[in-house]
Design a protein around this motif. Structure first.
Motif, PDB file in Angstrom:
ATOM      1  N   ASP A  11       0.568  -1.061   0.057  1.00 56.84           N
ATOM      2  CA  ASP A  11      -0.534  -0.176   0.164  1.00 56.84           C
ATOM      3  C   ASP A  11       0.814   1.238   0.389  1.00 56.84           C
ATOM      4  O   ASP A  11       2.345   1.236   0.218  1.00 56.84           O
ATOM      5  CB  ASP A  11      -0.940  -0.115   1.190  1.00 56.84           C
ATOM      6  CG  ASP A  11      -2.089   1.229   0.869  1.00 56.84           C
ATOM      7  OD1 ASP A  11      -2.138   2.067   0.113  1.00 56.84           O
ATOM      8  OD2 ASP A  11      -1.999   2.120   2.238  1.00 56.84           O
ATOM      9  N   ALA A  57      -0.787  -2.806  -4.394  1.00 56.31           N
ATOM     10  CA  ALA A  57      -1.776  -3.028  -3.891  1.00 56.31           C
ATOM     11  C   ALA A  57      -2.417  -1.567  -3.044  1.00 56.31           C
ATOM     12  O   ALA A  57      -2.573  -1.806  -1.561  1.00 56.31           O
ATOM     13  CB  ALA A  57      -1.979  -3.718  -1.987  1.00 56.31           C
ATOM     14  N   THR A  59      -5.257   2.573  -3.873  1.00 50.19           N
ATOM     15  CA  THR A  59      -5.546   2.785  -4.800  1.00 50.19           C
ATOM     16  C   THR A  59      -5.494   3.817  -5.946  1.00 50.19           C
ATOM     17  O   THR A  59      -5.012   4.395  -6.404  1.00 50.19           O
ATOM     18  CB  THR A  59      -6.627   3.853  -4.252  1.00 50.19           C
ATOM     19  OG1 THR A  59      -6.235   4.507  -3.164  1.00 50.19           O
ATOM     20  CG2 THR A  59      -7.950   2.786  -3.102  1.00 50.19           C
ATOM     21  N   GLN A  61      -3.524   2.952  -7.953  1.00 51.55           N
ATOM     22  CA  GLN A  61      -3.180   2.338  -9.045  1.00 51.55           C
ATOM     23  C   GLN A  61      -1.814   2.140 -10.411  1.00 51.55           C
ATOM     24  O   GLN A  61      -0.866   1.782  -9.381  1.00 51.55           O
ATOM     25  CB  GLN A  61      -4.483   1.990 -10.103  1.00 51.55           C
ATOM     26  CG  GLN A  61      -5.743   1.433  -8.496  1.00 51.55           C
ATOM     27  CD  GLN A  61      -5.841   0.436  -9.494  1.00 51.55           C
ATOM     28  OE1 GLN A  61      -6.738   0.005 -10.642  1.00 51.55           O
ATOM     29  NE2 GLN A  61      -5.688  -0.201  -7.901  1.00 51.55           N
ATOM     30  N   ARG A  81      -5.725  -4.957  -9.398  1.00 51.99           N
ATOM     31  CA  ARG A  81      -7.127  -4.282 -10.179  1.00 51.99           C
ATOM     32  C   ARG A  81      -8.424  -4.471  -9.231  1.00 51.99           C
ATOM     33  O   ARG A  81      -8.036  -5.776  -9.144  1.00 51.99           O
ATOM     34  CB  ARG A  81      -7.437  -4.793 -11.558  1.00 51.99           C
ATOM     35  CG  ARG A  81      -6.481  -4.074 -12.583  1.00 51.99           C
ATOM     36  CD  ARG A  81      -6.475  -3.060 -12.893  1.00 51.99           C
ATOM     37  NE  ARG A  81      -5.171  -3.055 -13.641  1.00 51.99           N
ATOM     38  CZ  ARG A  81      -4.299  -1.629 -13.194  1.00 51.99           C
ATOM     39  NH1 ARG A  81      -4.592  -0.434 -13.591  1.00 51.99           N
ATOM     40  NH2 ARG A  81      -3.274  -1.516 -14.539  1.00 51.99           N
ATOM     41  N   TRP A  82      -8.425  -3.543  -8.339  1.00 51.31           N
ATOM     42  CA  TRP A  82      -9.876  -3.620  -7.500  1.00 51.31           C
ATOM     43  C   TRP A  82     -10.931  -3.703  -7.767  1.00 51.31           C
ATOM     44  O   TRP A  82     -11.208  -3.593  -9.334  1.00 51.31           O
ATOM     45  CB  TRP A  82      -9.727  -2.795  -6.337  1.00 51.31           C
ATOM     46  CG  TRP A  82      -8.959  -2.278  -5.915  1.00 51.31           C
ATOM     47  CD1 TRP A  82      -7.953  -0.935  -6.292  1.00 51.31           C
ATOM     48  CD2 TRP A  82      -8.209  -3.314  -5.078  1.00 51.31           C
ATOM     49  NE1 TRP A  82      -6.752  -1.404  -5.915  1.00 51.31           N
ATOM     50  CE2 TRP A  82      -6.618  -2.582  -4.532  1.00 51.31           C
ATOM     51  CE3 TRP A  82      -7.859  -4.375  -4.386  1.00 51.31           C
ATOM     52  CZ2 TRP A  82      -5.493  -2.855  -3.818  1.00 51.31           C
ATOM     53  CZ3 TRP A  82      -7.044  -4.595  -3.518  1.00 51.31           C
ATOM     54  CH2 TRP A  82      -6.455  -4.098  -3.090  1.00 51.31           C
ATOM     55  N   ASP A  85     -17.797  -3.152  -6.379  1.00 50.19           N
ATOM     56  CA  ASP A  85     -17.822  -3.086  -5.615  1.00 50.19           C
ATOM     57  C   ASP A  85     -19.374  -2.184  -4.331  1.00 50.19           C
ATOM     58  O   ASP A  85     -18.805  -1.480  -4.127  1.00 50.19           O
ATOM     59  CB  ASP A  85     -17.565  -3.259  -3.940  1.00 50.19           C
ATOM     60  CG  ASP A  85     -18.193  -4.320  -3.183  1.00 50.19           C
ATOM     61  OD1 ASP A  85     -19.721  -4.374  -3.103  1.00 50.19           O
ATOM     62  OD2 ASP A  85     -17.451  -3.973  -1.947  1.00 50.19           O
ATOM     63  N   TRP A 100     -12.151  -3.833   2.738  1.00 50.97           N
ATOM     64  CA  TRP A 100     -12.516  -4.819   1.231  1.00 50.97           C
ATOM     65  C   TRP A 100     -10.876  -5.023   0.035  1.00 50.97           C
ATOM     66  O   TRP A 100     -11.438  -5.646  -0.966  1.00 50.97           O
ATOM     67  CB  TRP A 100     -13.036  -3.035   0.370  1.00 50.97           C
ATOM     68  CG  TRP A 100     -12.208  -2.028   0.720  1.00 50.97           C
ATOM     69  CD1 TRP A 100     -12.030  -0.903   1.241  1.00 50.97           C
ATOM     70  CD2 TRP A 100     -10.981  -1.406  -0.644  1.00 50.97           C
ATOM     71  NE1 TRP A 100     -11.051  -0.067   0.943  1.00 50.97           N
ATOM     72  CE2 TRP A 100     -10.781  -0.554  -0.446  1.00 50.97           C
ATOM     73  CE3 TRP A 100     -11.115  -2.065  -2.226  1.00 50.97           C
ATOM     74  CZ2 TRP A 100      -9.166  -0.142  -0.826  1.00 50.97           C
ATOM     75  CZ3 TRP A 100      -9.796  -1.363  -2.278  1.00 50.97           C
ATOM     76  CH2 TRP A 100      -9.310  -0.615  -2.056  1.00 50.97           C
ATOM     77  N   LYS A 101      -9.738  -5.220   0.010  1.00 54.44           N
ATOM     78  CA  LYS A 101      -8.645  -5.212   0.192  1.00 54.44           C
ATOM     79  C   LYS A 101      -8.489  -6.295  -0.432  1.00 54.44           C
ATOM     80  O   LYS A 101      -8.152  -7.895  -1.116  1.00 54.44           O
ATOM     81  CB  LYS A 101      -7.423  -4.450   0.471  1.00 54.44           C
ATOM     82  CG  LYS A 101      -7.499  -3.128  -0.765  1.00 54.44           C
ATOM     83  CD  LYS A 101      -6.573  -2.624   0.148  1.00 54.44           C
ATOM     84  CE  LYS A 101      -6.011  -0.994  -0.407  1.00 54.44           C
ATOM     85  NZ  LYS A 101      -4.875  -0.510   0.451  1.00 54.44           N
ATOM     86  N   ALA A 104      -8.572  -9.553  -2.764  1.00 56.01           N
ATOM     87  CA  ALA A 104      -8.853  -9.491  -4.005  1.00 56.01           C
ATOM     88  C   ALA A 104      -7.249 -10.118  -3.771  1.00 56.01           C
ATOM     89  O   ALA A 104      -6.329 -10.463  -4.901  1.00 56.01           O
ATOM     90  CB  ALA A 104      -8.975  -8.281  -4.489  1.00 56.01           C
TER      91      ALA A 104
END
Length: 166
Positions: A11, A57, A59, A61, A81-82, A85, A100-101, A104
């Motif tokens: 992250d 991992a 946001t 990206q 790639r998330w 949701d 939420w990660k 995935a």
């Protein structure tokens, strides 16, 4: 038989861009994000030395490869790639409190061991991964005020070293 190389999911906000401490003066190149001067360029070589396949991992990206990787001396890394949701509840059967990660990342890792460095990991994530992931996994929460430290890197290295002994 050779052991699979572990995946290290990274992250950005919190672990690599700490939120606390003194703010270095931003340059004109940092105008879009005043936290960028907080990146520790020494982390890149230390992360690479762990012997893991590094994966973003975050946001951020693809922007992680454009903005963060060069400042850390990292090559372009794969990016998770998330999944969409729309209601924020996760896949069917997702327990309350699961990040939420988490699903995935476990899916991305497949049967490989993995490490996940984030500032939002909780006990539900650890329990869920322990129950569903077929290989060893280390979910390591980083203090977002300090970011990834030498102590954190030692924990990651010990985990990776233990995989070779298993």
């Amino acid at each position: 038989m050779t052991r699979p190389v572990p995946v290290l999911f990274l992250d950005v906000d919190g672990p690599l861009l700490p939120f606390g401490g003194a703010r270095p003066a931003p340059s004109s190149a940092d105008a879009d994000n005043p936290l960028l001067p907080r990146l520790d360029a020494g982390l890149g070589p230390r992360l690479l030395s762990l012997g893991c396949d590094l994966v973003w991992a975050t946001t951020w990206q693809d922007e992680a490869n454009e903005v963060v990787a060069p400042r850390l001396g990292l090559p372009a890394l794969p990016v998770v790639r998330w999944p969409e949701d729309p209601d924020g509840t996760g896949p069917p059967g997702t327990p309350r409190g699961l990040h939420w990660k988490t699903p995935a990342l476990a899916a991305w890792a497949g049967d490989r061991p993995f490490l996940w460095v984030d500032d939002e990991i909780g006990p539900v994530d650890r329990l869920w991964v322990e129950g569903v992931h077929p290989a060893p996994a280390l979910l390591h929460r980083v203090d977002p005020r300090r970011g990834l430290t030498g102590g954190d890197l030692a924990v990651l290295a010990a985990f990776v070293g233990g995989l070779g002994a298993a």
